[in-house]
Design a protein around this motif. Structure first.
Motif, PDB file in Angstrom:
ATOM      1  N   PHE A   1       9.907  -0.328   6.328  1.00 52.02           N
ATOM      2  CA  PHE A   1       9.476   0.915   5.682  1.00 52.02           C
ATOM      3  C   PHE A   1      10.678   1.771   5.312  1.00 52.02           C
ATOM      4  O   PHE A   1      10.690   2.417   4.266  1.00 52.02           O
ATOM      5  N   SER A   2      11.674   1.786   6.156  1.00 54.84           N
ATOM      6  CA  SER A   2      12.892   2.544   5.873  1.00 54.84           C
ATOM      7  C   SER A   2      13.587   2.003   4.628  1.00 54.84           C
ATOM      8  O   SER A   2      13.988   2.762   3.740  1.00 54.84           O
ATOM      9  N   ILE A   3      13.708   0.688   4.550  1.00 53.74           N
ATOM     10  CA  ILE A   3      14.336   0.067   3.381  1.00 53.74           C
ATOM     11  C   ILE A   3      13.533   0.371   2.121  1.00 53.74           C
ATOM     12  O   ILE A   3      14.091   0.751   1.086  1.00 53.74           O
ATOM     13  N   LEU A   4      12.216   0.233   2.202  1.00 56.75           N
ATOM     14  CA  LEU A   4      11.361   0.473   1.039  1.00 56.75           C
ATOM     15  C   LEU A   4      11.490   1.915   0.560  1.00 56.75           C
ATOM     16  O   LEU A   4      11.636   2.174  -0.629  1.00 56.75           O
ATOM     17  N   TYR A   5      11.469   2.848   1.493  1.00 56.02           N
ATOM     18  CA  TYR A   5      11.568   4.266   1.134  1.00 56.02           C
ATOM     19  C   TYR A   5      12.923   4.571   0.505  1.00 56.02           C
ATOM     20  O   TYR A   5      13.007   5.267  -0.512  1.00 56.02           O
ATOM     21  N   ARG A   6      13.985   4.033   1.066  1.00 56.20           N
ATOM     22  CA  ARG A   6      15.330   4.236   0.498  1.00 56.20           C
ATOM     23  C   ARG A   6      15.435   3.602  -0.897  1.00 56.20           C
ATOM     24  O   ARG A   6      16.057   4.178  -1.788  1.00 56.20           O
TER      25      ARG A   6
ATOM     26  N   ARG B   1       0.842  -1.199   0.000  1.00 57.39           N
ATOM     27  CA  ARG B   1       0.000   0.000   0.000  1.00 57.39           C
ATOM     28  C   ARG B   1       0.881   1.254   0.000  1.00 57.39           C
ATOM     29  O   ARG B   1       0.641   2.192  -0.740  1.00 57.39           O
ATOM     30  N   PHE B   2       1.926   1.237   0.804  1.00 54.52           N
ATOM     31  CA  PHE B   2       2.844   2.371   0.859  1.00 54.52           C
ATOM     32  C   PHE B   2       3.588   2.525  -0.461  1.00 54.52           C
ATOM     33  O   PHE B   2       3.745   3.635  -0.980  1.00 54.52           O
ATOM     34  N   ALA B   3       4.008   1.416  -1.047  1.00 56.59           N
ATOM     35  CA  ALA B   3       4.734   1.456  -2.319  1.00 56.59           C
ATOM     36  C   ALA B   3       3.843   1.975  -3.440  1.00 56.59           C
ATOM     37  O   ALA B   3       4.297   2.738  -4.296  1.00 56.59           O
ATOM     38  N   VAL B   4       2.569   1.589  -3.451  1.00 58.55           N
ATOM     39  CA  VAL B   4       1.645   2.087  -4.475  1.00 58.55           C
ATOM     40  C   VAL B   4       1.486   3.599  -4.336  1.00 58.55           C
ATOM     41  O   VAL B   4       1.438   4.327  -5.330  1.00 58.55           O
ATOM     42  N   SER B   5       1.427   4.081  -3.104  1.00 56.06           N
ATOM     43  CA  SER B   5       1.278   5.527  -2.918  1.00 56.06           C
ATOM     44  C   SER B   5       2.519   6.279  -3.383  1.00 56.06           C
ATOM     45  O   SER B   5       2.417   7.416  -3.837  1.00 56.06           O
ATOM     46  N   LEU B   6       3.675   5.664  -3.283  1.00 51.44           N
ATOM     47  CA  LEU B   6       4.899   6.317  -3.743  1.00 51.44           C
ATOM     48  C   LEU B   6       5.039   6.262  -5.263  1.00 51.44           C
ATOM     49  O   LEU B   6       5.342   7.268  -5.905  1.00 51.44           O
ATOM     50  N   THR B   7       4.833   5.075  -5.828  1.00 47.20           N
ATOM     51  CA  THR B   7       5.076   4.894  -7.260  1.00 47.20           C
ATOM     52  C   THR B   7       3.878   5.238  -8.121  1.00 47.20           C
ATOM     53  O   THR B   7       4.034   5.508  -9.309  1.00 47.20           O
TER      54      THR B   7
ATOM     55  N   ILE C   1       5.552  17.047   9.375  1.00 49.46           N
ATOM     56  CA  ILE C   1       4.171  16.550   9.318  1.00 49.46           C
ATOM     57  C   ILE C   1       3.195  17.705   9.424  1.00 49.46           C
ATOM     58  O   ILE C   1       2.182  17.748   8.725  1.00 49.46           O
ATOM     59  N   SER C   2       3.511  18.663  10.269  1.00 47.73           N
ATOM     60  CA  SER C   2       2.643  19.837  10.409  1.00 47.73           C
ATOM     61  C   SER C   2       2.540  20.588   9.087  1.00 47.73           C
ATOM     62  O   SER C   2       1.448  20.971   8.661  1.00 47.73           O
ATOM     63  N   ARG C   3       3.674  20.787   8.421  1.00 52.51           N
ATOM     64  CA  ARG C   3       3.660  21.476   7.122  1.00 52.51           C
ATOM     65  C   ARG C   3       2.928  20.646   6.071  1.00 52.51           C
ATOM     66  O   ARG C   3       2.211  21.189   5.226  1.00 52.51           O
ATOM     67  N   ALA C   4       3.087  19.329   6.115  1.00 49.98           N
ATOM     68  CA  ALA C   4       2.391  18.462   5.149  1.00 49.98           C
ATOM     69  C   ALA C   4       0.882  18.527   5.362  1.00 49.98           C
ATOM     70  O   ALA C   4       0.119  18.616   4.394  1.00 49.98           O
ATOM     71  N   ARG C   5       0.458  18.517   6.606  1.00 50.80           N
ATOM     72  CA  ARG C   5      -0.980  18.604   6.894  1.00 50.80           C
ATOM     73  C   ARG C   5      -1.546  19.956   6.474  1.00 50.80           C
ATOM     74  O   ARG C   5      -2.649  20.040   5.937  1.00 50.80           O
ATOM     75  N   GLN C   6      -0.781  21.003   6.710  1.00 52.18           N
ATOM     76  CA  GLN C   6      -1.224  22.340   6.306  1.00 52.18           C
ATOM     77  C   GLN C   6      -1.348  22.419   4.783  1.00 52.18           C
ATOM     78  O   GLN C   6      -2.339  22.942   4.260  1.00 52.18           O
TER      79      GLN C   6
ATOM     80  N   ARG D   1       3.873  12.948   1.407  1.00 50.79           N
ATOM     81  CA  ARG D   1       2.978  11.792   1.306  1.00 50.79           C
ATOM     82  C   ARG D   1       3.470  10.656   2.185  1.00 50.79           C
ATOM     83  O   ARG D   1       2.698  10.010   2.899  1.00 50.79           O
ATOM     84  N   ALA D   2       4.783  10.417   2.135  1.00 48.74           N
ATOM     85  CA  ALA D   2       5.357   9.336   2.938  1.00 48.74           C
ATOM     86  C   ALA D   2       5.135   9.583   4.426  1.00 48.74           C
ATOM     87  O   ALA D   2       4.722   8.676   5.156  1.00 48.74           O
ATOM     88  N   LEU D   3       5.394  10.792   4.869  1.00 47.51           N
ATOM     89  CA  LEU D   3       5.209  11.112   6.285  1.00 47.51           C
ATOM     90  C   LEU D   3       3.765  10.913   6.725  1.00 47.51           C
ATOM     91  O   LEU D   3       3.493  10.296   7.755  1.00 47.51           O
ATOM     92  N   LEU D   4       2.833  11.443   5.941  1.00 48.26           N
ATOM     93  CA  LEU D   4       1.420  11.311   6.306  1.00 48.26           C
ATOM     94  C   LEU D   4       0.962   9.855   6.276  1.00 48.26           C
ATOM     95  O   LEU D   4       0.183   9.430   7.129  1.00 48.26           O
ATOM     96  N   LEU D   5       1.446   9.078   5.321  1.00 49.21           N
ATOM     97  CA  LEU D   5       1.075   7.668   5.267  1.00 49.21           C
ATOM     98  C   LEU D   5       1.626   6.899   6.458  1.00 49.21           C
ATOM     99  O   LEU D   5       0.930   6.086   7.062  1.00 49.21           O
ATOM    100  N   TRP D   6       2.887   7.142   6.789  1.00 49.25           N
ATOM    101  CA  TRP D   6       3.487   6.432   7.911  1.00 49.25           C
ATOM    102  C   TRP D   6       2.742   6.715   9.213  1.00 49.25           C
ATOM    103  O   TRP D   6       2.449   5.807   9.963  1.00 49.25           O
ATOM    104  N   VAL D   7       2.441   7.987   9.452  1.00 45.12           N
ATOM    105  CA  VAL D   7       1.818   8.359  10.720  1.00 45.12           C
ATOM    106  C   VAL D   7       0.322   8.072  10.721  1.00 45.12           C
ATOM    107  O   VAL D   7      -0.204   7.475  11.656  1.00 45.12           O
ATOM    108  N   SER D   8      -0.377   8.468   9.664  1.00 41.23           N
ATOM    109  CA  SER D   8      -1.833   8.374   9.654  1.00 41.23           C
ATOM    110  C   SER D   8      -2.351   6.987   9.273  1.00 41.23           C
ATOM    111  O   SER D   8      -3.285   6.486   9.886  1.00 41.23           O
TER     112      SER D   8
END
Length: 168
Positions: A58-63, A17-23, A144-149, A113-120
């Motif tokens: 998640f760290s490996i996938l993001y890298r 799900r995270f990979a689909v949101s990135l790619t 995250i605050s800037r991403a939410r804004q 997107r990555a930050l919001l997905l990881w946290v939310s």
């Protein structure tokens, strides 16, 4: 090894799900998850025993995503150099179609997107995200605050693109 297999099987849907949101492409996401799992299994001895498996994957996938993204941009620049073509400027029709199909979330930067997905979505704590990105927890909180804004402003139509923060 059965416990490890079970843990990995439970995390694969989240990784996908995270990979689909990135790619933004299911096929590329599957390739990214596979590369992530291959790397994780090959580096299993380097994993901290007390570390969180989910955060580590998640760290490996993001890298892996960032590395492949950089490689593709380098390849595109080399291709442009050798062929003399400049495909960086899409046609007006293509731009209109892309703009109409994107939602507010898709307009955010990859990091946002990555930050919001990881946290939310994935429910990682700020500290776990900070460990993934190798930054202080306060930095994660401000990002995250800037991403939410930016997401709120994009959803309300106040802005058309998220603002980039310029550093000295």
């Amino acid at each position: 090894m059965n416990e490890l297999d079970e843990q990995l099987r439970m995390l694969i849907p989240r990784l996908r799900r995270f990979a689909v949101s990135l790619t933004r492409n299911p096929s590329n996401a599957d390739d990214l998850v596979q590369a992530c799992l291959e790397r994780a299994l090959s580096k299993w001895n380097d994993k901290r025993a007390d570390g969180d498996l989910r955060a580590w994957l998640f760290s490996i996938l993001y890298r892996q995503f960032l590395d492949s993204h950089r490689r593709s941009r380098r390849y595109a620049r080399m291709l442009e150099f050798f062929t003399g073509r400049d495909d960086a400027h899409p046609s007006a029709e293509r731009s209109v179609i892309a703009q109409s199909s994107l939602e507010a979330f898709d307009q955010l930067t990859t990091e946002q997107r990555a930050l919001l997905l990881w946290v939310s979505v994935e429910g990682l704590s700020y500290q776990q995200v900070a460990d993934i990105l190798h930054v202080p927890t306060g930095t994660v909180m401000s990002r995250i605050s800037r991403a939410r804004q930016a997401l709120r402003q994009l959803s309300d139509g106040e802005i058309t693109r998220p603002a980039l923060r310029i550093l000295k």
